[in-house]
Scaffold this active site. Structure first.
Site, PDB file in Angstrom:
ATOM      1  N   LYS A  90       0.862  -1.186   0.000  1.00 22.00           N
ATOM      2  CA  LYS A  90       0.000   0.000   0.000  1.00 22.00           C
ATOM      3  C   LYS A  90       0.891   1.226   0.000  1.00 22.00           C
ATOM      4  O   LYS A  90       1.824   1.322   0.802  1.00 22.00           O
ATOM      5  CB  LYS A  90      -0.870  -0.018   1.281  1.00 22.00           C
ATOM      6  CG  LYS A  90      -1.796   1.170   1.401  1.00 22.00           C
ATOM      7  CD  LYS A  90      -3.128   0.894   0.751  1.00 22.00           C
ATOM      8  CE  LYS A  90      -3.932   2.150   0.489  1.00 22.00           C
ATOM      9  NZ  LYS A  90      -3.609   2.836  -0.790  1.00 22.00           N
ATOM     10  N   GLN A 111       7.249   3.920   3.910  1.00 22.44           N
ATOM     11  CA  GLN A 111       5.844   3.504   3.918  1.00 22.44           C
ATOM     12  C   GLN A 111       5.636   2.224   4.734  1.00 22.44           C
ATOM     13  O   GLN A 111       4.608   2.049   5.380  1.00 22.44           O
ATOM     14  CB  GLN A 111       5.392   3.288   2.468  1.00 22.44           C
ATOM     15  CG  GLN A 111       3.897   3.247   2.285  1.00 22.44           C
ATOM     16  CD  GLN A 111       3.257   4.632   2.241  1.00 22.44           C
ATOM     17  OE1 GLN A 111       3.771   5.530   1.590  1.00 22.44           O
ATOM     18  NE2 GLN A 111       2.151   4.803   2.934  1.00 22.44           N
ATOM     19  N   LYS A 114       5.512   3.326   8.317  1.00 22.14           N
ATOM     20  CA  LYS A 114       4.324   4.168   8.513  1.00 22.14           C
ATOM     21  C   LYS A 114       3.066   3.311   8.571  1.00 22.14           C
ATOM     22  O   LYS A 114       2.241   3.447   9.465  1.00 22.14           O
ATOM     23  CB  LYS A 114       4.233   5.155   7.336  1.00 22.14           C
ATOM     24  CG  LYS A 114       3.116   6.151   7.434  1.00 22.14           C
ATOM     25  CD  LYS A 114       2.947   6.941   6.153  1.00 22.14           C
ATOM     26  CE  LYS A 114       4.247   7.540   5.666  1.00 22.14           C
ATOM     27  NZ  LYS A 114       4.031   8.553   4.618  1.00 22.14           N
ATOM     28  N   LYS A 126       5.326   1.824  -3.143  1.00 21.31           N
ATOM     29  CA  LYS A 126       5.261   3.184  -3.697  1.00 21.31           C
ATOM     30  C   LYS A 126       5.518   3.080  -5.188  1.00 21.31           C
ATOM     31  O   LYS A 126       6.164   2.130  -5.643  1.00 21.31           O
ATOM     32  CB  LYS A 126       6.338   4.070  -3.056  1.00 21.31           C
ATOM     33  CG  LYS A 126       6.068   5.549  -3.148  1.00 21.31           C
ATOM     34  CD  LYS A 126       5.159   6.056  -2.056  1.00 21.31           C
ATOM     35  CE  LYS A 126       4.727   7.491  -2.316  1.00 21.31           C
ATOM     36  NZ  LYS A 126       3.979   8.050  -1.184  1.00 21.31           N
ATOM     37  N   GLY A 165      -2.778   8.338  -4.166  1.00 17.43           N
ATOM     38  CA  GLY A 165      -2.144   9.537  -4.715  1.00 17.43           C
ATOM     39  C   GLY A 165      -0.892   9.929  -3.957  1.00 17.43           C
ATOM     40  O   GLY A 165      -0.579   9.383  -2.897  1.00 17.43           O
ATOM     41  N   ASP A 166      -0.163  10.859  -4.507  1.00 19.69           N
ATOM     42  CA  ASP A 166       0.991  11.496  -3.869  1.00 19.69           C
ATOM     43  C   ASP A 166       1.223  12.763  -4.704  1.00 19.69           C
ATOM     44  O   ASP A 166       0.291  13.231  -5.373  1.00 19.69           O
ATOM     45  CB  ASP A 166       2.213  10.550  -3.879  1.00 19.69           C
ATOM     46  CG  ASP A 166       3.368  11.060  -3.014  1.00 19.69           C
ATOM     47  OD1 ASP A 166       3.289  10.952  -1.784  1.00 19.69           O
ATOM     48  OD2 ASP A 166       4.354  11.594  -3.564  1.00 19.69           O
ATOM     49  N   THR A 209      -4.370  13.487   5.388  1.00 17.28           N
ATOM     50  CA  THR A 209      -2.930  13.643   5.674  1.00 17.28           C
ATOM     51  C   THR A 209      -2.673  14.964   6.403  1.00 17.28           C
ATOM     52  O   THR A 209      -1.973  15.008   7.424  1.00 17.28           O
ATOM     53  CB  THR A 209      -2.105  13.555   4.381  1.00 17.28           C
ATOM     54  OG1 THR A 209      -2.497  12.386   3.671  1.00 17.28           O
ATOM     55  CG2 THR A 209      -0.618  13.489   4.688  1.00 17.28           C
ATOM     56  N   ASN A 240      -2.287  19.162  -1.702  1.00 15.16           N
ATOM     57  CA  ASN A 240      -3.272  18.471  -0.880  1.00 15.16           C
ATOM     58  C   ASN A 240      -2.940  18.537   0.609  1.00 15.16           C
ATOM     59  O   ASN A 240      -3.771  18.939   1.433  1.00 15.16           O
ATOM     60  CB  ASN A 240      -3.373  17.010  -1.360  1.00 15.16           C
ATOM     61  CG  ASN A 240      -4.225  16.175  -0.441  1.00 15.16           C
ATOM     62  OD1 ASN A 240      -3.731  15.548   0.479  1.00 15.16           O
ATOM     63  ND2 ASN A 240      -5.529  16.197  -0.646  1.00 15.16           N
ATOM     64  N   SER A 379      -6.834   5.760   3.965  1.00 15.64           N
ATOM     65  CA  SER A 379      -6.898   4.859   2.799  1.00 15.64           C
ATOM     66  C   SER A 379      -7.240   3.448   3.261  1.00 15.64           C
ATOM     67  O   SER A 379      -8.011   2.736   2.608  1.00 15.64           O
ATOM     68  CB  SER A 379      -5.550   4.822   2.069  1.00 15.64           C
ATOM     69  OG  SER A 379      -5.421   5.932   1.224  1.00 15.64           O
TER      70      SER A 379
HETATM   71  P1  NDP Z   1       0.653  17.825  -4.205  1.00 15.04           P
HETATM   72  O1  NDP Z   1       1.117  17.477  -5.550  1.00 15.04           O
HETATM   73  O2  NDP Z   1      -0.797  18.012  -3.947  1.00 15.04           O
HETATM   74  O3  NDP Z   1       1.396  19.149  -3.695  1.00 15.04           O
HETATM   75  C1  NDP Z   1       2.781  19.208  -3.610  1.00 15.04           C
HETATM   76  C2  NDP Z   1       3.187  20.610  -3.169  1.00 15.04           C
HETATM   77  O4  NDP Z   1       4.588  20.603  -2.893  1.00 15.04           O
HETATM   78  C3  NDP Z   1       2.956  21.654  -4.245  1.00 15.04           C
HETATM   79  O5  NDP Z   1       2.717  22.897  -3.640  1.00 15.04           O
HETATM   80  C4  NDP Z   1       4.288  21.638  -4.984  1.00 15.04           C
HETATM   81  O6  NDP Z   1       4.584  22.812  -5.690  1.00 15.04           O
HETATM   82  C5  NDP Z   1       5.256  21.462  -3.827  1.00 15.04           C
HETATM   83  N1  NDP Z   1       6.486  20.823  -4.312  1.00 15.04           N
HETATM   84  C6  NDP Z   1       6.584  19.669  -4.984  1.00 15.04           C
HETATM   85  N2  NDP Z   1       7.866  19.418  -5.306  1.00 15.04           N
HETATM   86  C7  NDP Z   1       8.574  20.439  -4.810  1.00 15.04           C
HETATM   87  C8  NDP Z   1       9.939  20.764  -4.803  1.00 15.04           C
HETATM   88  N3  NDP Z   1      10.849  19.966  -5.386  1.00 15.04           N
HETATM   89  N4  NDP Z   1      10.327  21.911  -4.178  1.00 15.04           N
HETATM   90  C9  NDP Z   1       9.410  22.733  -3.594  1.00 15.04           C
HETATM   91  N5  NDP Z   1       8.091  22.484  -3.577  1.00 15.04           N
HETATM   92  C10 NDP Z   1       7.682  21.350  -4.166  1.00 15.04           C
HETATM   93  O7  NDP Z   1       1.257  16.694  -3.240  1.00 15.04           O
HETATM   94  P2  NDP Z   1       0.811  16.299  -1.772  1.00 15.04           P
HETATM   95  O8  NDP Z   1       0.358  17.499  -1.029  1.00 15.04           O
HETATM   96  O9  NDP Z   1      -0.070  15.116  -1.877  1.00 15.04           O
HETATM   97  O10 NDP Z   1       2.196  15.771  -1.160  1.00 15.04           O
HETATM   98  C11 NDP Z   1       3.097  16.634  -0.450  1.00 15.04           C
HETATM   99  C12 NDP Z   1       4.025  15.795   0.410  1.00 15.04           C
HETATM  100  O11 NDP Z   1       3.250  15.012   1.337  1.00 15.04           O
HETATM  101  C13 NDP Z   1       4.889  14.774  -0.343  1.00 15.04           C
HETATM  102  O12 NDP Z   1       6.132  14.659   0.334  1.00 15.04           O
HETATM  103  C14 NDP Z   1       4.112  13.480  -0.195  1.00 15.04           C
HETATM  104  O13 NDP Z   1       4.945  12.347  -0.321  1.00 15.04           O
HETATM  105  C15 NDP Z   1       3.601  13.641   1.226  1.00 15.04           C
HETATM  106  N6  NDP Z   1       2.452  12.814   1.565  1.00 15.04           N
HETATM  107  C16 NDP Z   1       1.270  12.916   0.867  1.00 15.04           C
HETATM  108  C17 NDP Z   1       0.190  12.143   1.222  1.00 15.04           C
HETATM  109  C18 NDP Z   1      -1.133  12.297   0.572  1.00 15.04           C
HETATM  110  O14 NDP Z   1      -2.108  11.716   1.088  1.00 15.04           O
HETATM  111  N7  NDP Z   1      -1.273  13.053  -0.509  1.00 15.04           N
HETATM  112  C19 NDP Z   1       0.290  11.134   2.300  1.00 15.04           C
HETATM  113  C20 NDP Z   1       1.541  11.185   3.047  1.00 15.04           C
HETATM  114  C21 NDP Z   1       2.577  11.978   2.651  1.00 15.04           C
HETATM  115  P3  NDP Z   1       4.467  22.828  -7.306  1.00 15.04           P
HETATM  116  O15 NDP Z   1       2.995  22.925  -7.582  1.00 15.04           O
HETATM  117  O16 NDP Z   1       5.247  24.024  -7.708  1.00 15.04           O
HETATM  118  O17 NDP Z   1       5.072  21.541  -7.788  1.00 15.04           O
END
Ligand code: NDP
Length: 447
Positions: A90, A111, A114, A126, A165-166, A209, A240, A379
């Site tokens: 997962k 993961q 976690k 992943k 998603g991620d 999250t 997100n 999830s």
């Molecule tokens: P999204 O794609 O919804 O948002 C990602 C955000 O981070 C955007 O604002 C993006 O900016 C920014 N970002 C991405 N890459 C970079 C970078 N290299 N430098 C600076 N900013 C960056 O993703 P999520 O919110 O889902 O995920 C964010 C984090 O949370 C990740 O580390 C993910 O692994 C983790 N996570 C997510 C979960 C989930 O349920 N979605 C669960 C657990 C962990 P831009 O639009 O400019 O790319």
């Protein structure tokens, strides 16, 4: 002990050359788990951690699709099936140009721990692609998702591997991926999580999250008889996780002053209230715009290009963007500005040096594998609801999420409390996550 850890890491390094993020994640776990293994006879001498750093299976595949100009594009797809000792694999799918084997192996390894912490029966995996969704039309996104799933479908299933998603994979992408899976298998099953509400999704999954990251921070603050009320919160990211971490912080009476994306950050000294956050959600989720546009609508805010928000004074920091976005210098700045609590919404956003600074200063620090586990936990609740063909209400899911975050917090204390009373949540999360998976692996024998 130091020598044993060093020898283990050197061996892992030789076998995984050119994979810095994966080695960073393994090092953090090895430093806390190896001393525990050495002290506990049932784990000692079984090469259990060595088995855990080796993925059970890695799938890499070609993804060809046609863009809006009729050009054929070629991307690379991946699925890392890391560990299935306690349940089906997962973990999310990430679509971002930086995606490679190292990043996905680090995420899959994290993961495993976690998912173990959530108390639910889920193994760790992943996947993703180096596909960049930015600037692509909805039709291009659809064609890419369909092409990606036309290969991935044969490696996953509701009792085998359940992606979610991620970064770069939200509700829109999950819809296209699910559609193609359903067509290829001729089955409607709970094979992906994060689905839409009318076709098997769980209430609170989009929020989980971010909300969970804040619930975990709240649990940490309660150990100091403190709360979010009237605190200043600095958040990175505007996707997100960041959006719903901001929403829950506001609900709990805090003032959120920053959000960011990969181009820069906005600082709103008056605070990002619910109306302003609704604007951000529409901007990022519907219009797919940039965070810099915020200052055109709210001119009292400032936009700083090319920087992260860690220089802004705060009580609580919630890194919610990406790995290694907060280094030791940023940690020093946060500490000197009076930050008392850091709860990671992203995976491994703090570098090793930053975590060392937080520990040295003995502030409240939660690693992502504990604090952002609310997403995968919900999830897991979506999988349960799909199996039962039943839906819990928003309140029911939120209560279960809160309870799970509290349980994770409690078990981190059980394994992470130091002699002086300081709680090392990194150690607590690593050992608690390890024990459950290791026990299952020992029971199942050498496979
Ligand atoms: P999204 O794609 O919804 O948002 C990602 C955000 O981070 C955007 O604002 C993006 O900016 C920014 N970002 C991405 N890459 C970079 C970078 N290299 N430098 C600076 N900013 C960056 O993703 P999520 O919110 O889902 O995920 C964010 C984090 O949370 C990740 O580390 C993910 O692994 C983790 N996570 C997510 C979960 C989930 O349920 N979605 C669960 C657990 C962990 P831009 O639009 O400019 O790319």
């Amino acid at each position: 002990m130091k020598q044993t850890i060093k020898e283990f890491l050197e061996y892992v390094k030789i076998r995984n050359q050119g994979e810095p993020e994966f080695l960073q994640a393994v090092e953090e776990v090895a430093e806390t788990v190896i001393p525990y293994i050495v002290k506990n006879d049932i784990y000692y001498g079984k090469n259990i951690l060595l088995r855990m750093v080796e993925p059970e299976r890695v799938v890499m595949f070609r993804v060809c699709w046609v863009d809006d100009h009729g050009e054929i594009q070629v991307n690379r797809g991946f699925r890392i099936q890391m560990n299935s000792a306690i349940g089906p694999y997962k973990g999310g799918l990430r679509f971002h140009p930086s995606v490679n084997l190292s990043i996905l192996k680090f995420l899959a390894f994290e993961q495993v721990f976690k998912n173990s912490l959530t108390t639910l029966p889920m193994g760790g995996g992943k996947g993703g692609s180096d596909f960049d969704p930015k600037g692509k039309s909805d039709n291009e996104i659809m064609r890419f998702c369909h092409a990606f799933m036309s290969e991935l479908f044969r490696h996953i299933g509701p009792n085998t591997d359940v992606p979610a998603g991620d970064i770069g994979v939200g509700g829109r992408e999950i819809g296209f991926l699910f559609g193609m899976y359903k067509k290829m298998k001729n089955e409607f099953t709970g094979v992906l999580t994060g689905k839409g509400m009318s076709w098997g999704g769980s209430k609170i999954r989009p929020e989980a999250t971010g909300y969970g990251t804040v619930y975990f921070a709240q649990n940490m603050l309660e150990t100091k008889d403190d709360s979010f009320k009237n605190k200043t919160v600095v958040i990175s990211g505007s996707g997100n996780v960041a959006q719903f971490a901001a929403e829950k912080s506001i609900h709990l009476g805090a003032k959120v002053v920053t959000l960011s994306d990969s181009s820069g950050y906005i600082y709103d000294p008056e605070g990002i209230d619910e109306d302003k956050l609704a604007y951000v959600m529409d901007l990022k989720n519907e219009k797919r715009g940039r965070i810099s546009e915020y200052v055109k609508v709210y001119p009292n805010a400032e936009y700083t290009a090319g920087k992260t928000p860690w220089g802004v004074a705060c009580d609580i920091a919630l890194p919610c963007a990406t790995q290694n976005e907060l280094d030791d210098k940023d940690a020093e700045t946060l500490l000197s500005n009076g930050c008392i609590c850091v709860s990671e919404g992203a995976n491994m956003p703090s570098t090793k040096g930053a975590v060392e600074k937080f520990h040295k200063a003995k502030i409240l620090f939660a690693p992502g594998k504990a604090s952002n586990a609310g997403g995968v936990a919900t999830s897991g609740l979506e999988m349960t609801q799909n199996s039962l063909r039943f839906n819990w209400t928003r309140e029911e899911v939120d209560t279960k999420l809160k309870d799970i975050m509290e349980d994770i917090h409690d078990i981190c204390i059980e394994y992470g409390k130091e002699e002086d009373g300081y709680i090392d949540y990194v150690k607590g999360a690593n050992i608690a996550g390890f024990v459950k998976v290791a026990d299952a692996m020992l029971a199942q024998g050498v496979i």
